[in-house]
Design an enzyme around this catalytic site. Structure first.
Site, PDB file in Angstrom:
ATOM      1  N   ASP A 197     107.785  57.033  15.379  1.00 53.42           N
ATOM      2  CA  ASP A 197     108.600  56.165  14.531  1.00 53.42           C
ATOM      3  C   ASP A 197     107.806  54.918  14.111  1.00 53.42           C
ATOM      4  OD1 ASP A 197     111.205  55.495  13.374  1.00 53.42           O
ATOM      5  OD2 ASP A 197     111.147  53.847  14.816  1.00 53.42           O
TER       6      ASP A 197
ATOM      7  N   LYS B   7     106.439  53.674  10.374  1.00 53.59           N
ATOM      8  CA  LYS B   7     106.699  52.336   9.817  1.00 53.59           C
ATOM      9  C   LYS B   7     105.403  51.633   9.458  1.00 53.59           C
ATOM     10  CE  LYS B   7     111.046  51.640  12.305  1.00 53.59           C
ATOM     11  NZ  LYS B   7     111.613  51.219  13.577  1.00 53.59           N
TER      12      LYS B   7
END
Ligand code: ADP
Ligand code: ASP
Ligand code: MG
Length: 809
Positions: free
Chosen positions: A673, A677
């Site tokens: 994750d 990002k």
């Protein structure tokens, strides 16, 4: 003296006809009342004649239905027995005649235009007798006696002079309220029954008003006046207070059926104002049409359209510079009674496009092919090319001529909505710009234009929300609670026209009931991503936004095609912006090219304004040199929670329960994750990067991510002891763990780091995120953005902010 015309719906029901009685009896002035047939009766009279012509017995039932409707009306509105029996006697006689005519048509299978005209005349003849009996003290006059037509090019047209004299003569000694049937007339020479064309009662009223120099002509109908567009098509249309004759004429000619086009001219010549009023709402002011509108600042007054347009292109190399081609086109068409409502010729002169109605198209093509047969044979001209199924739209306003940029705004708006303009025309009077589009795009074209020119009411954004989990559900809740406020304060209507869960989808052009969407979804048919995409594209709504609140790669795969169809995309889903670089770039380029938006602010830091800030910095010429960030609310939560009492595996469980982690927490713990990002941040900062390029220093052995989620949860506690040992060491050193993402001049890495008390990441509570941006301008002291970086509420709010930014362009 006033002339009041009441249309079909105004005499179509007991409620409306009683309202008519009240309005007319309330007039102190002497008035002439012109009435249409009972609503729908003219259509029925025609349809029934077709049945009789075809030898279809069911014409009798239709006839009886019409009879019944008139008798029921009389029963409901006339109390006085004597008046009633006189009226019924007349109605019986008229229906007897009509019955005989239908029977004749049925027997001999012939329906000449003459008989057809006689049949349709019964609608107004019947209604005028009813209204004349209903209105106290009224007298009926028969327009067959004084509205006179002559035949020209096979069409019945008004003989104005004879009619004006006959009207004056008829009403010379009038002393009381008068009632007149609209629409119907007789041939000046033969005395045969004719009419003024569909919608012609308005014209009857105008002819009478002009002949008698009335002080006003009032058109009473079923809407609050002349509106900015047809309210049946554009729900946000609103009443125009004042219109000039020229504007009204332009709008009516292009399909605003509220006033029949020939109506304007006779009263305009005499400078008699027209008022358009609502029989169902007599207190509303309505619209006044007059010669000059004072204090009028709006460039555009209204929009109207004609469906069923055919564009015929007359083209050929020999046309360049040849004088007389246009004369031949229009003469040939006029001689055959074909009306052309739009012409467009480029200055190169090698083609002329003319707009005719679909019904006239075949004949128009034949006439023109015949006219230019010699040139076509020699190859100097091409045979006529006809494209049917199109629609013509006109925007109208006298102030356009003082306002530069109207055409630019118009075509820019259409272009951004993916509507291609097939042909366009603007006369030098600059009161009308007309253009032709594909019939399928008409609804969308009307709506976007209305939206962009009539913002004084409200702008509509049509939303398709995909995903109804925590973020989607929260978003729908926020839209629901802000709906009224946005309408009132921002003049913005957030219209949710589609909602999809993973297997179901619901759609509604007029907006889905957000109180009830879950039940509606449950009842709806099965759907999948392809069906969803097809439905969105085929709905072809204007100002559309696809909002992706899922984490699905299949849904992200739809963006490209949606953007190609001018649907903006707002994504909470990170898959697209962090996926393959070339595809990401293509999405951005497509959005730019199509004039729509691709926004994904919540992909990093949920509701925190991170991506927008980077973009603003870059746009102003700054350069992002370094990024250091704690980007995982989940990991931050975990490393803030971990303590002697709460082991590592327990913190992971809590992060999931509190709704911070991704549905599958391995996405967070594997660093995936954060890597996504970081990739997105780096790309926004202007560097090319793929996920594989990020240097990964992970804190959980990769073996933990190979099996199933259940195995993962089962094995997780085996890491607790190791973590506790390191945690103690860290505590003694006065340090804390932070999972840090870094970018330095395009080079990227993620790693678990121990930060001391002086470090800006040391104080970072709960699931908060922080981003430090070192740029050419923010050099010595990096810019810092910090706050809640996870959670459905703030993410939904960030998505909401993206949607609002689209509304404000
Ligand atoms: P009537 O039977 O009273 O003559 P019509 O049906 O002929 O009424 O005309 C009224 C209708 O015209 C309205 O119900 C509306 O749908 C349609 N219309 C089209 N364009 C406009 C417009 N610009 N303003 C108002 N009404 C319009
Ligand atoms: N009754 C006629 C029609 O329906 C005329 C009118 O209503 O104006 O066309
Ligand atoms: Mg009408």
């Amino acid at each position: 003296m006033k002339v009041l015309k009441f249309g079909g719906t105004s005499v179509g029901s007991v409620e409306s006809i009683l309202s008519l009685k009240k309005i007319v009896e309330g007039e102190n002035d002497d008035v002439i009342v012109v009435v249409s047939a009972l609503g729908g009766i003219t259509d029925k009279l025609i349809a029934t004649s077709k049945l009789a012509l075809g030898g279809d017995e069911s014409y009798k039932a239709e006839f009886e239905f019409m009879q019944k409707r008139h008798y029921e009306m009389v029963d409901a509105i006339i109390d006085d027995e004597e008046k009633k029996s006189g009226l019924l006697h007349t109605i019986d006689r008229l229906f007897e005649e009509l019955k005989s005519i239908y029977y004749g048509v049925y027997l001999i299978h012939d329906l000449s235009p003459k008989i057809q005209a006689a049949i349709v005349s019964y609608g107004e003849r019947l209604s005028s007798h009813i209204v004349a009996t209903l209105v106290n003290g009224a007298k009926r006059y028969n327009s067959l006696d004084f509205i006179k037509t002559i035949k020209k090019h096979g069409k019945n047209v008004l003989d104005s002079e004879v009619t004006a004299d006959a009207v004056k003569e008829t009403f010379r000694n009038r002393t009381q309220k008068s009632v007149v049937p609209g629409f119907i007339s007789t041939d000046r020479n033969t005395g045969e029954i004719t009419n003024l064309g569909r919608g012609g009662s308005d014209y009857t009223a105008s002819i009478i008003a002009a002949a008698l120099d009335a002080e006003v002509l009032e058109i009473w109908t079923d809407v609050d006046g002349f509106m900015t567009a047809d309210p049946k098509v554009i729900h946000t249309a609103y009443t125009i207070n004042e219109l000039s004759y020229v504007e009204a004429m332009e709008l009516c000619n292009f399909g605003a059926k509220v006033v029949y086009p020939p109506t304007i001219y006779p009263v305009c010549v005499k400078n008699i104002p027209i008022k358009v009023k609502n029989t169902f709402n007599p207190d509303s002011a309505g619209t006044t049409i007059l010669s000059h509108v004072e204090n009028d600042s709006k460039p555009i007054k209204g929009i109207s359209s004609i469906k069923g347009t055919t564009l015929i292109t007359v083209a050929g190399l020999s046309m360049v510079g040849v004088i007389g081609v246009n004369r031949r086109i229009f003469t040939a068409l006029a001689e055959n009674g074909i009306s052309v409502f739009m012409v467009s010729q480029a200055s190169s002169e090698n083609s002329t496009s003319i707009g005719v109605r679909d019904v006239d198209a075949e004949e128009a093509v034949a006439v023109l092919n015949n006219e230019f047969s010699k040139e076509i044979r020699t190859g100097a001209m091409f045979p006529m090319h006809a494209e049917s199924g199109l629609a013509t739209v006109a925007i109208v306003g006298e102030n356009m001529k003082h306002t530069p940029g109207v055409a630019g705004k118009l075509f820019g708006t259409l272009g951004r909505s993916g509507i291609s303009v097939i042909s366009c025309a603007q006369g030098a009077s600059e009161t009308n710009i007309s253009f032709v589009v594909d019939g399928k795009s008409l609804y969308k074209a009307l709506n976007v234009i209305h939206d962009s020119f009539f913002l004084s009411e409200y702008k509509v954004l049509n939303l398709f929300i995909c995903g109804v989990g925590t973020v989607g559900g929260n978003l729908i809740g926020q839209i629901k609670s802000q709906y009224t406020e946005l309408m009132e304060k921002q003049r913005l209507k957030l219209n949710v026209v589609g909602i999809a869960s993973s297997h179901k989808a619901i759609f509604d052009h007029n907006g889905i009931d957000l109180d009830n969407y879950q039940a509606l979804l449950k009842e709806s048919a099965e759907s999948d991503t392809q069906k969803l995409k097809n439905e969105i594209i085929s709905m072809n709504t204007f100002n559309s936004v696809f909002v992706d609140c899922t984490a699905s790669a299949d849904v992200a795969a739809l963006y490209q095609e949606l953007l190609e169809h001018n649907v903006s995309v707002v994504a909470a889903n990170k898959v697209a912006a962090s996926g393959d670089y070339d595809s990401y770039l293509k999405l951005k380029e497509t959005a730019l090219r199509r004039g729509v938006k691709f926004l994904y602010e919540t992909n990093v830091g949920a509701g925190l304004p991170i991506l927008g800030t980077i973009k603003d910095l870059c746009n102003s010429g700054d350069k992002i040199l370094k990024i250091e960030a704690v980007l995982s609310g989940t990991l931050n939560f975990i490393f803030n929670e971990i303590s002697a009492d709460v082991p590592f595996s327990e913190t992971v469980r809590r992060a999931k329960e509190e709704g911070y982690s991704e549905p599958d927490p391995r996405i967070d713990l594997s660093g995936k994750d954060v890597i996504r990002k970081l990739v997105i941040l780096t790309r926004e900062a202007g560097y090319k990067v793929e996920q594989e390029d990020v240097e990964k220093n992970l804190f959980i052995p990769s073996g933990f991510f190979n099996g199933t989620v259940e195995e993962f949860w089962k094995n997780l506690p085996t890491l607790d002891a190791g973590f506790e040992k390191k945690r103690e060491e860290l505590q003694n050193e006065g340090k804390r763990w932070r999972f840090v993402a870094k970018m330095n001049h395009g080079k990227t890495s993620v790693s678990l780091e121990a930060v001391g008390q002086q470090h800006p990441f040391y104080m970072l509570e709960g699931s908060n995120n922080v981003v430090l941006l070192t740029t050419e301008r923010y050099h010595e002291y990096p810019m810092q953005i910090k706050g809640y970086g996870a959670g459905a509420g703030v993410t939904a709010a960030g998505v909401f902010a993206n949607i609002m930014s689209i509304a404000n362009i």
